[in-house]
Design an enzyme around this catalytic site. Structure first.
Site, short mmCIF file in Angstrom:
data_model
loop_
_atom_site.label_atom_id
_atom_site.label_comp_id
_atom_site.label_asym_id
_atom_site.label_seq_id
_atom_site.Cartn_x
_atom_site.Cartn_y
_atom_site.Cartn_z
CB ALA A 241 -47.56 -41.66 -28.35
CE1 TYR A 242 -51.77 -38.56 -35.04
CE2 TYR A 242 -53.96 -39.01 -34.16
CZ TYR A 242 -53.15 -38.47 -35.14
OH TYR A 242 -53.71 -37.83 -36.22
CB ALA A 243 -54.32 -38.45 -27.87
CB SER B 182 -48.27 -35.56 -30.80
OG SER B 182 -49.22 -36.13 -31.70
#
Length: 244
Positions: free
Chosen positions: A153-155, A157
């Site tokens: 999810a972070y990557a 974004s």
């Protein structure tokens, strides 16, 4: 173009970690700095004090980076207090971790709201407000290259942040405004260290040829370099000690 005697910077996420290091470094270069925060007013005031001690003037402003009205008020405060905006460093972000198969969609939505919508809203305000000759620095991550499990999810974004950065650089043609992104590797900040066992931290520190974690000051130095460089534009700069 007339260059103002004192440049003005907005640093989002300036209450701690990399944001504080960036704000202090800009203060040492005699910038006026607007220290943005989302929740911790005490830490933001501490950063403002450090900016003043380093040689700059500082103002703290609370805002939700994904709320366009609050971000507009943040930029309005910078203009009202210091006369304009020359540099925007957007460090604010969140990093919930978890396997793609298991992550709660509410957590996924929150990271996209803060990291993607937040970057879009801040960049939009910056594009509308920043003076000619200015610089915008967004924050990505080296995880987009490392593809570490748990960071989906972070990557995702931050991949969006990179796309926004490269396109905005080209949309600001003719204004002598540079737009770049910094992509740190593992860096010793509370955001990164939170919840990680020491053996995981030690392993990540061993990956880079320089055999250590980055520090907030390492990242702040790269940001200042991009702010001052006038021939680096529309780039993602990986600041990770050679890890990727």
């Amino acid at each position: 173009m007339t260059t103002p005697a004192t440049r003005v910077a907005i640093v989002t996420g300036g209450s701690g970690g990399i944001g504080r290091a960036v704000a202090e470094r800009l203060g040492a270069e005699h910038f006026d700095v607007v220290v943005h925060y989302s929740g911790n007013a005490d830490k933001a005031r501490q950063t403002a004090g450090a900016v003043s001690a380093a040689g700059g003037r500082a103002l703290t402003v609370k805002a939700d980076v994904a709320d366009e009205s609050e971000v507009a008020a943040l930029f309005d405060a910078a203009v009202a207090e210091f006369g304009g905006v020359d540099v925007v460093v957007h460090t604010a972000g969140i990093m919930p971790l978890g396997p793609i198969a298991e992550m709660d969609l509410a957590d996924f939505d929150q990271v996209q709201r803060t990291n993607v919508r937040g970057t879009f809203v801040v960049d939009q305000a910056a594009a509308r407000t920043i003076r000619d000759g200015g610089s915008i620095v967004n924050f990505s991550t080296s995880v987009t290259r490392l593809q570490q499990p748990g960071y989906g999810a972070y990557a995702a974004s931050k991949g969006a942040v990179e796309a926004l950065t490269l396109i905005l650089a080209r949309e600001l043609r003719g204004r002598d405004v540079t737009v770049n992104a910094v992509a740190p590797g593992p860096t010793a900040t509370p955001l990164f260290l939170d919840g990680k066992p020491q053996e995981v931290v030690d392993h990540l520190a061993s990956l880079a040829p320089l055999e250590r974690l980055g520090t907030p000051d390492d990242i702040a130095q790269s940001v200042l370099s991009l702010v001052d460089a006038r021939w680096i534009n529309g780039q993602v700069v990986y600041v990770n000690g050679g890890i990727a």
